[in-house]
Scaffold this active site. Structure first.
Site, PDB file in Angstrom:
ATOM      1  CB  ILE A  18      39.662  36.562  35.312  1.00  0.00           C
ATOM      2  CG1 ILE A  18      39.273  36.366  36.778  1.00  0.00           C
ATOM      3  CG2 ILE A  18      40.117  37.999  35.090  1.00  0.00           C
ATOM      4  CD1 ILE A  18      40.413  36.582  37.754  1.00  0.00           C
ATOM      5  CG  ASP A  37      42.217  28.793  27.879  1.00  0.00           C
ATOM      6  OD1 ASP A  37      42.840  27.807  28.331  1.00  0.00           O
ATOM      7  OD2 ASP A  37      41.602  29.590  28.610  1.00  0.00           O
ATOM      8  CB  CYS A  57      47.379  29.404  21.777  1.00  0.00           C
ATOM      9  SG  CYS A  57      49.025  30.160  21.807  1.00  0.00           S
ATOM     10  CB  VAL A  59      50.815  31.404  26.652  1.00  0.00           C
ATOM     11  CG1 VAL A  59      49.408  31.774  26.225  1.00  0.00           C
ATOM     12  CG2 VAL A  59      50.836  30.869  28.082  1.00  0.00           C
ATOM     13  CG  ASN A  85      43.655  36.237  32.095  1.00  0.00           C
ATOM     14  OD1 ASN A  85      43.554  36.699  33.228  1.00  0.00           O
ATOM     15  ND2 ASN A  85      43.024  35.122  31.728  1.00  0.00           N
ATOM     16  CB  SER A 140      48.785  38.228  41.685  1.00  0.00           C
ATOM     17  OG  SER A 140      48.145  37.885  42.898  1.00  0.00           O
ATOM     18  CE1 TYR A 153      49.001  33.089  40.196  1.00  0.00           C
ATOM     19  CE2 TYR A 153      48.970  34.312  42.259  1.00  0.00           C
ATOM     20  CZ  TYR A 153      48.518  34.131  40.966  1.00  0.00           C
ATOM     21  OH  TYR A 153      47.593  35.010  40.439  1.00  0.00           O
ATOM     22  CE  LYS A 157      49.882  35.754  37.762  1.00  0.00           C
ATOM     23  NZ  LYS A 157      49.493  36.074  36.362  1.00  0.00           N
ATOM     24  N   PRO A 183      45.270  42.076  40.238  1.00  0.00           N
ATOM     25  CG  PRO A 183      44.159  40.758  38.689  1.00  0.00           C
ATOM     26  CD  PRO A 183      45.530  41.169  39.120  1.00  0.00           C
TER      27      PRO A 183
END
Length: 248
Positions: A18, A37, A57, A59, A85, A140, A153, A157, A183
């Site tokens: 994505i 990434d 990287c 994050v 993302n 999400s 998860y 989110k 999404p």
């Protein structure tokens, strides 16, 4: 007309899937795209061409993020947008929440929540200096459904949405807009081979007003819109892009 001409936008977790789709779409609208990434993003950078630059990287690591942002500023001289993302998802094994190992719970929070926090914090000086900026945090649709078996998860989110609302309130006076995209279940590269993919795909398709699989490209228009001047009077919002599965 290229709506993002002259803008520099960072996309995290964009070596594939994505994130890579976002990067392609932003570049097609005229943006310089900085891709980071934990894996080497050179393949997508080469595909996009001179409008893109990338680096490895983590994050969730303050120093790693600071170094990447400094490199972006050195190369492009400005940062106008950030798409947060990067996240852990497809590598997770669904299980009841009480069976989730505490270390794994922390790992998901570290990347999905702290990663969002670290990247947003790192780009603030550059955005504040210009009096303008766009931050889009990726949440999400699972937050609105309480997806069983994915408590870590879903919790992460949900935290992204909460964090985005606070950031929007605090940064509006600096001309920085902060929004969230939620999404639906998306058949990206990393998700197609996931053990739970077929079942989740069927469940989500049955719940949608538009009953089909969601693809990465279905999200691109929303990301471009939120990064463009067309959305300059929108902040603090969460937009579900999932074919009409969630209605909020």
């Amino acid at each position: 007309m290229e709506r993002l001409s002259g803008r520099t936008i960072i996309v995290t977790g964009a070596a594939q899937g994505i994130g890579a789709s976002y990067a392609r779409a932003l570049a097609l609208e005229g943006a310089h795209v900085a891709i980071c990434d934990v894996r080497d993003p050179s393949e997508i950078v080469a595909e996009i061409g001179s409008a893109a630059w990338g680096g490895i990287c983590n994050v969730a690591d303050t120093k790693s993020v600071a170094a990447f942002v400094a490199a972006v500023l050195e190369r492009f001289g400005r940062i106008d947008g950030l798409v947060n993302n990067a996240a852990i998802f497809a590598s997770l094994k669904p299980m009841p929440f009480e069976q989730i190992n505490g270390d794994e719970f922390d790992r998901v929070m570290q990347v999905n929540v702290r990663g969002t926090f670290e990247c947003a914090r790192a780009v603030l000086p550059a955005m504040r200096a210009r009096g303008y900026g766009k931050i889009v945090n990726i949440s999400s649709g699972t937050v609105f459904k309480g997806l069983p078996g994915m408590a870590h998860y879903v919790a992460s989110k949900g935290a992204v949405i909460a964090l985005s609302r606070v950031m929007a309130r605090e940064l509006g006076r600096d001309g920085i807009r902060v929004n969230c995209v939620a999404p639906g279940f998306t058949l990206s590269e990393g998700v197609r081979d996931w053990d739970a993919a077929a079942n989740l795909s069927a469940l989500n398709n049955a719940s949608r007003c538009l009953p089909r699989d969601q693809l990465p490209e279905d999200l691109n228009g929303t990301i471009v819109f939120l990064m463009s001047a067309d959305s300059d009077f929108i902040s603090g919002q969460t937009l579900a892009v999932d074919g009409g599965s969630v209605m909020n």
